[in-house]
Design a protein around this motif. Sequence first.
Motif, PDB file in Angstrom:
ATOM      1  N   UNK A  86     -33.959  28.271   3.356  1.00 32.14           N
ATOM      2  CA  UNK A  86     -33.225  29.209   4.210  1.00 32.14           C
ATOM      3  C   UNK A  86     -31.843  29.468   3.648  1.00 32.14           C
ATOM      4  N   UNK A  87     -31.410  30.724   3.717  1.00 28.80           N
ATOM      5  CA  UNK A  87     -30.034  31.112   3.429  1.00 28.80           C
ATOM      6  C   UNK A  87     -29.501  31.856   4.637  1.00 28.80           C
ATOM      7  N   UNK A  88     -28.531  31.276   5.327  1.00 25.89           N
ATOM      8  CA  UNK A  88     -27.903  31.931   6.468  1.00 25.89           C
ATOM      9  C   UNK A  88     -26.446  32.229   6.176  1.00 25.89           C
ATOM     10  N   UNK A  89     -25.736  32.805   7.149  1.00 24.85           N
ATOM     11  CA  UNK A  89     -24.326  33.122   6.935  1.00 24.85           C
ATOM     12  C   UNK A  89     -23.478  31.872   6.831  1.00 24.85           C
ATOM     13  N   UNK A  90     -23.849  30.806   7.552  1.00 28.19           N
ATOM     14  CA  UNK A  90     -23.060  29.567   7.541  1.00 28.19           C
ATOM     15  C   UNK A  90     -23.786  28.426   6.843  1.00 28.19           C
ATOM     16  N   UNK A  91     -25.104  28.379   6.984  1.00 33.17           N
ATOM     17  CA  UNK A  91     -25.885  27.253   6.471  1.00 33.17           C
ATOM     18  C   UNK A  91     -26.932  27.717   5.461  1.00 33.17           C
ATOM     19  N   UNK A  92     -27.243  26.823   4.536  1.00 33.45           N
ATOM     20  CA  UNK A  92     -28.358  27.024   3.609  1.00 33.45           C
ATOM     21  C   UNK A  92     -29.127  25.714   3.527  1.00 33.45           C
ATOM     22  N   UNK A  93     -30.436  25.810   3.378  1.00 29.89           N
ATOM     23  CA  UNK A  93     -31.288  24.623   3.320  1.00 29.89           C
ATOM     24  C   UNK A  93     -32.156  24.673   2.076  1.00 29.89           C
ATOM     25  N   UNK A 103     -46.604  14.032 -10.495  1.00 28.31           N
ATOM     26  CA  UNK A 103     -46.589  13.581  -9.101  1.00 28.31           C
ATOM     27  C   UNK A 103     -45.157  13.427  -8.607  1.00 28.31           C
ATOM     28  N   UNK A 104     -44.890  13.725  -7.330  1.00 28.93           N
ATOM     29  CA  UNK A 104     -43.535  13.574  -6.804  1.00 28.93           C
ATOM     30  C   UNK A 104     -43.163  12.091  -6.663  1.00 28.93           C
ATOM     31  N   UNK A 105     -41.954  11.752  -7.113  1.00 26.59           N
ATOM     32  CA  UNK A 105     -41.437  10.395  -6.913  1.00 26.59           C
ATOM     33  C   UNK A 105     -40.358  10.361  -5.843  1.00 26.59           C
ATOM     34  N   UNK A 106     -39.800  11.538  -5.493  1.00 29.17           N
ATOM     35  CA  UNK A 106     -38.731  11.621  -4.497  1.00 29.17           C
ATOM     36  C   UNK A 106     -38.771  13.007  -3.885  1.00 29.17           C
ATOM     37  N   UNK A 107     -38.595  13.079  -2.580  1.00 28.81           N
ATOM     38  CA  UNK A 107     -38.582  14.356  -1.879  1.00 28.81           C
ATOM     39  C   UNK A 107     -37.363  14.408  -0.975  1.00 28.81           C
ATOM     40  N   UNK A 108     -36.620  15.519  -1.019  1.00 31.85           N
ATOM     41  CA  UNK A 108     -35.352  15.590  -0.300  1.00 31.85           C
ATOM     42  C   UNK A 108     -35.174  16.942   0.371  1.00 31.85           C
ATOM     43  N   UNK A 109     -34.608  16.921   1.574  1.00 31.45           N
ATOM     44  CA  UNK A 109     -34.091  18.116   2.219  1.00 31.45           C
ATOM     45  C   UNK A 109     -32.573  18.000   2.224  1.00 31.45           C
ATOM     46  N   UNK A 110     -31.893  19.068   1.838  1.00 23.61           N
ATOM     47  CA  UNK A 110     -30.434  19.073   1.846  1.00 23.61           C
ATOM     48  C   UNK A 110     -29.950  20.325   2.559  1.00 23.61           C
ATOM     49  N   UNK A 111     -28.876  20.167   3.329  1.00 27.10           N
ATOM     50  CA  UNK A 111     -28.296  21.288   4.053  1.00 27.10           C
ATOM     51  C   UNK A 111     -26.867  21.517   3.574  1.00 27.10           C
ATOM     52  N   UNK A 112     -26.498  22.795   3.442  1.00 31.65           N
ATOM     53  CA  UNK A 112     -25.181  23.186   2.942  1.00 31.65           C
ATOM     54  C   UNK A 112     -24.482  24.048   3.990  1.00 31.65           C
ATOM     55  N   UNK A 113     -23.156  23.988   4.022  1.00 32.74           N
ATOM     56  CA  UNK A 113     -22.396  24.629   5.088  1.00 32.74           C
ATOM     57  C   UNK A 113     -21.075  25.138   4.526  1.00 32.74           C
ATOM     58  N   UNK A 114     -20.652  26.317   4.982  1.00 27.72           N
ATOM     59  CA  UNK A 114     -19.318  26.801   4.617  1.00 27.72           C
ATOM     60  C   UNK A 114     -18.286  26.035   5.453  1.00 27.72           C
ATOM     61  N   UNK A 115     -17.075  25.932   4.944  1.00 22.68           N
ATOM     62  CA  UNK A 115     -16.024  25.210   5.667  1.00 22.68           C
ATOM     63  C   UNK A 115     -15.635  25.966   6.936  1.00 22.68           C
ATOM     64  N   UNK A 116     -15.571  25.248   8.053  1.00 22.98           N
ATOM     65  CA  UNK A 116     -15.196  25.842   9.336  1.00 22.98           C
ATOM     66  C   UNK A 116     -14.199  24.938  10.050  1.00 22.98           C
ATOM     67  N   UNK A 117     -13.404  25.527  10.945  1.00 21.76           N
ATOM     68  CA  UNK A 117     -12.517  24.741  11.804  1.00 21.76           C
ATOM     69  C   UNK A 117     -13.279  24.374  13.072  1.00 21.76           C
ATOM     70  N   UNK A 118     -12.994  23.198  13.617  1.00 27.72           N
ATOM     71  CA  UNK A 118     -13.670  22.762  14.832  1.00 27.72           C
ATOM     72  C   UNK A 118     -13.071  21.481  15.359  1.00 27.72           C
TER      73      UNK A 118
END
Length: 303
Positions: A86-93, A103-118
């Motif tokens: 997924x590619x969104x305005x704030x997040x990407x996966x 054969x797979x030896x490792x499987x990963x999901x990673x999430x990315x985010x633009x810098x925000x104030x909160x």
Amino acid sequence: MASDGERLVGDLLDQLDLEPLEQRLFRGSSRDLGGKSVFGGQVAGQAMVAATRTVDPEQQAHSMHGYFLRPGDMEAAIVYEVDNIRDGRSFATRRVQAIQHGRPIFSMLASFHVEEHGYTHQMAMPDVPDPETLASHDELRRNWVDELDRVPESLREAVGREVAIDMRAVKPWNMLAPDKRDAVQHVWFKAKAPLPDDQAVHRAVLTYASDFNLLATSLFPHGVSFFTPGMQMASIDHAIWFHRNLQMDEWLLYSMDSPGAQDARGLSRGLIFNRAGELVASVAQEGLIRQRDNKPRSTPENG
């Protein structure tokens, strides 16, 4: 002439600088740290680099969740295949598969985010001695040489292997003669030489380094270690949450505990603080901590 620290860090950066093969396809090499298979932190760090190279530079990794599926072969290259989930305005996966021998030896999901104030809050950093007052793991390791006869010959190389990360435990734990203690430890750590001014590199190196010491925390109450005869240890999964920008070439405090172990699995957690007391990352891992009895297993032949 480069120092040992510069040489080790340069080699680590070379490991993390993956070779592009095709769109969202990369190849990495391995280093022998003295274990029986590829170091889990290496695979996770390389997978993080692979994922990062497919997202917008303004987006930084804020979390990763990975599963170690098979032991990695140190003699073979590792291919990293990245799926654009997924590619969104704030997040990407991104999903990353690390593959060896088809054969797979490792499987990963990673999430990315633009810098925000909160909103901001965090737990307080533990009050521990400064790293400059503590012995490094390298110094302690040299003092363990006289105890190498306790270690199986196949594992002795792992005791003397130097790594790119300087680690300084507040209360050192001798893995060759482990004592029983509470499942809590605090370790200062950082790269042994300066890193490029690139936040993605610092987060990849933190991913690599976060696999050191964590699983061992679950062994503290039992007085055993990776070097105990019959002990089988391996990371099962690994998760990291990045809370803010960090500098892996400056001291960070890794505050770890293990809330429980059962069914030959130990759960360990870690909070990582910078010297200003800011929480920069959180880590969780479950690992295999199996004490094998070394007795023959039942087979049709022996009943």
